[in-house]
Motif scaffolding. Structure first.
Motif, PDB file in Angstrom:
ATOM      1  N   ALA A  57      -7.912  -5.707   1.885  1.00 34.86           N
ATOM      2  CA  ALA A  57      -9.230  -5.462   1.299  1.00 34.86           C
ATOM      3  C   ALA A  57      -9.367  -4.033   0.778  1.00 34.86           C
ATOM      4  O   ALA A  57      -9.872  -3.813  -0.312  1.00 34.86           O
ATOM      5  CB  ALA A  57     -10.324  -5.742   2.328  1.00 34.86           C
ATOM      6  N   ASN A  58      -8.931  -3.067   1.567  1.00 39.48           N
ATOM      7  CA  ASN A  58      -9.080  -1.661   1.199  1.00 39.48           C
ATOM      8  C   ASN A  58      -7.829  -0.881   1.544  1.00 39.48           C
ATOM      9  O   ASN A  58      -7.111  -1.230   2.468  1.00 39.48           O
ATOM     10  CB  ASN A  58     -10.256  -1.021   1.950  1.00 39.48           C
ATOM     11  CG  ASN A  58     -11.579  -1.614   1.566  1.00 39.48           C
ATOM     12  OD1 ASN A  58     -11.973  -1.582   0.416  1.00 39.48           O
ATOM     13  ND2 ASN A  58     -12.273  -2.176   2.541  1.00 39.48           N
ATOM     14  N   VAL A  59      -7.618   0.180   0.790  1.00 41.13           N
ATOM     15  CA  VAL A  59      -6.573   1.147   1.109  1.00 41.13           C
ATOM     16  C   VAL A  59      -7.265   2.474   1.376  1.00 41.13           C
ATOM     17  O   VAL A  59      -8.424   2.677   1.011  1.00 41.13           O
ATOM     18  CB  VAL A  59      -5.540   1.308  -0.028  1.00 41.13           C
ATOM     19  CG1 VAL A  59      -4.812   0.003  -0.277  1.00 41.13           C
ATOM     20  CG2 VAL A  59      -6.181   1.812  -1.304  1.00 41.13           C
ATOM     21  N   GLU A  60      -6.542   3.355   2.027  1.00 38.25           N
ATOM     22  CA  GLU A  60      -7.056   4.702   2.224  1.00 38.25           C
ATOM     23  C   GLU A  60      -6.290   5.622   1.284  1.00 38.25           C
ATOM     24  O   GLU A  60      -5.072   5.501   1.132  1.00 38.25           O
ATOM     25  CB  GLU A  60      -6.918   5.118   3.678  1.00 38.25           C
ATOM     26  CG  GLU A  60      -7.819   4.280   4.569  1.00 38.25           C
ATOM     27  CD  GLU A  60      -7.611   4.531   6.052  1.00 38.25           C
ATOM     28  OE1 GLU A  60      -6.730   5.324   6.417  1.00 38.25           O
ATOM     29  OE2 GLU A  60      -8.348   3.921   6.837  1.00 38.25           O
ATOM     30  N   LEU A  61      -7.005   6.521   0.639  1.00 35.59           N
ATOM     31  CA  LEU A  61      -6.447   7.410  -0.365  1.00 35.59           C
ATOM     32  C   LEU A  61      -6.726   8.848   0.041  1.00 35.59           C
ATOM     33  O   LEU A  61      -7.872   9.222   0.241  1.00 35.59           O
ATOM     34  CB  LEU A  61      -7.087   7.117  -1.722  1.00 35.59           C
ATOM     35  CG  LEU A  61      -6.709   8.022  -2.883  1.00 35.59           C
ATOM     36  CD1 LEU A  61      -5.315   7.672  -3.379  1.00 35.59           C
ATOM     37  CD2 LEU A  61      -7.709   7.887  -4.007  1.00 35.59           C
ATOM     38  N   GLU A  62      -5.666   9.632   0.159  1.00 34.40           N
ATOM     39  CA  GLU A  62      -5.801  11.056   0.491  1.00 34.40           C
ATOM     40  C   GLU A  62      -5.484  11.881  -0.747  1.00 34.40           C
ATOM     41  O   GLU A  62      -4.421  11.738  -1.348  1.00 34.40           O
ATOM     42  CB  GLU A  62      -4.831  11.430   1.617  1.00 34.40           C
ATOM     43  CG  GLU A  62      -4.857  12.889   2.005  1.00 34.40           C
ATOM     44  CD  GLU A  62      -3.807  13.215   3.053  1.00 34.40           C
ATOM     45  OE1 GLU A  62      -2.983  14.124   2.784  1.00 34.40           O
ATOM     46  OE2 GLU A  62      -3.794  12.569   4.123  1.00 34.40           O
ATOM     47  N   THR A  63      -6.429  12.729  -1.138  1.00 33.88           N
ATOM     48  CA  THR A  63      -6.239  13.615  -2.282  1.00 33.88           C
ATOM     49  C   THR A  63      -6.170  15.054  -1.792  1.00 33.88           C
ATOM     50  O   THR A  63      -6.497  15.351  -0.653  1.00 33.88           O
ATOM     51  CB  THR A  63      -7.396  13.478  -3.292  1.00 33.88           C
ATOM     52  OG1 THR A  63      -8.626  13.842  -2.658  1.00 33.88           O
ATOM     53  CG2 THR A  63      -7.482  12.062  -3.834  1.00 33.88           C
ATOM     54  N   ARG A  64      -5.761  15.922  -2.687  1.00 37.39           N
ATOM     55  CA  ARG A  64      -5.637  17.345  -2.359  1.00 37.39           C
ATOM     56  C   ARG A  64      -6.821  18.099  -2.963  1.00 37.39           C
ATOM     57  O   ARG A  64      -7.044  18.037  -4.163  1.00 37.39           O
ATOM     58  CB  ARG A  64      -4.333  17.909  -2.920  1.00 37.39           C
ATOM     59  CG  ARG A  64      -3.119  17.193  -2.388  1.00 37.39           C
ATOM     60  CD  ARG A  64      -1.868  17.673  -3.079  1.00 37.39           C
ATOM     61  NE  ARG A  64      -0.713  16.917  -2.606  1.00 37.39           N
ATOM     62  CZ  ARG A  64       0.514  17.147  -2.990  1.00 37.39           C
ATOM     63  NH1 ARG A  64       0.783  18.101  -3.861  1.00 37.39           N
ATOM     64  NH2 ARG A  64       1.508  16.433  -2.525  1.00 37.39           N
TER      65      ARG A  64
END
Length: 168
Positions: A57-64
């Motif tokens: 359903a969802n992913v986790e996204l890490e940005t800088r």
């Protein structure tokens, strides 16, 4: 003046300690609350077909961020023509960028977490109208509750931001 300096040093020490704790515990995003670092098993092999995410359903996204502390969010994802896409679609008339969009515009290197697997990747903005429309229609099929929001945004090209996930 000496007391003031001790207070500042104490506050800075507490902030550094808190960041260290968050670094090791992760502080991942929950529901609509953003998080910091993501934790999981890093996958270094290339992915040629992202269709396995159809069941996610969802992913986790890490940005800088510009201030060097990661910003992570939980977002939708769509596999389309073997590629993985993430997007933001704002309601008609609202074109406010999300924090993660601003971070990606500055630095497209991201970390994706799917289940407990983490992938270091790059997000590339989709500029081809046909690819963008096809992906957004695939998004409607995966997330039927977004039907009205997607169709309004696609029809007006208002504020749909679509990114393709690519290898580093």
């Amino acid at each position: 003046m000496k007391t003031f300096g001790e207070i500042i040093v104490g506050i800075l020490a507490c902030l550094v300690l808190a960041l260290l704790v968050f670094r090791f515990t992760g502080l991942e995003p929950k529901d609509r609350r953003p998080g910091l670092w993501l934790k999981g098993d890093l996958v270094t092999t290339p992915v040629t077909d992202w269709s396995f995410t159809d069941q996610v359903a969802n992913v986790e996204l890490e940005t800088r961020t510009w201030y060097l502390i990661p910003h992570s969010v939980r977002i939708n994802c769509v596999a389309y023509n073997g590629h993985l896409y993430v997007s933001t679609v704002n309601p008609l008339g609202i074109n406010a960028p999300h924090n993660w969009n601003v971070n990606v515009a500055r630095d497209p290197h991201v970390r994706l977490k799917i289940g407990n697997q983490m992938y270091d990747r790059v997000l590339t903005a989709v500029t081809d109208p046909a690819e963008k429309a096809g992906m957004l229609q695939a998004r409607v099929k995966k997330y039927p509750a977004l039907q009205t929001d997607i169709n309004t945004s696609v029809a007006t090209e208002a504020s749909a931001r679509v990114f393709r996930v690519t290898e580093n």
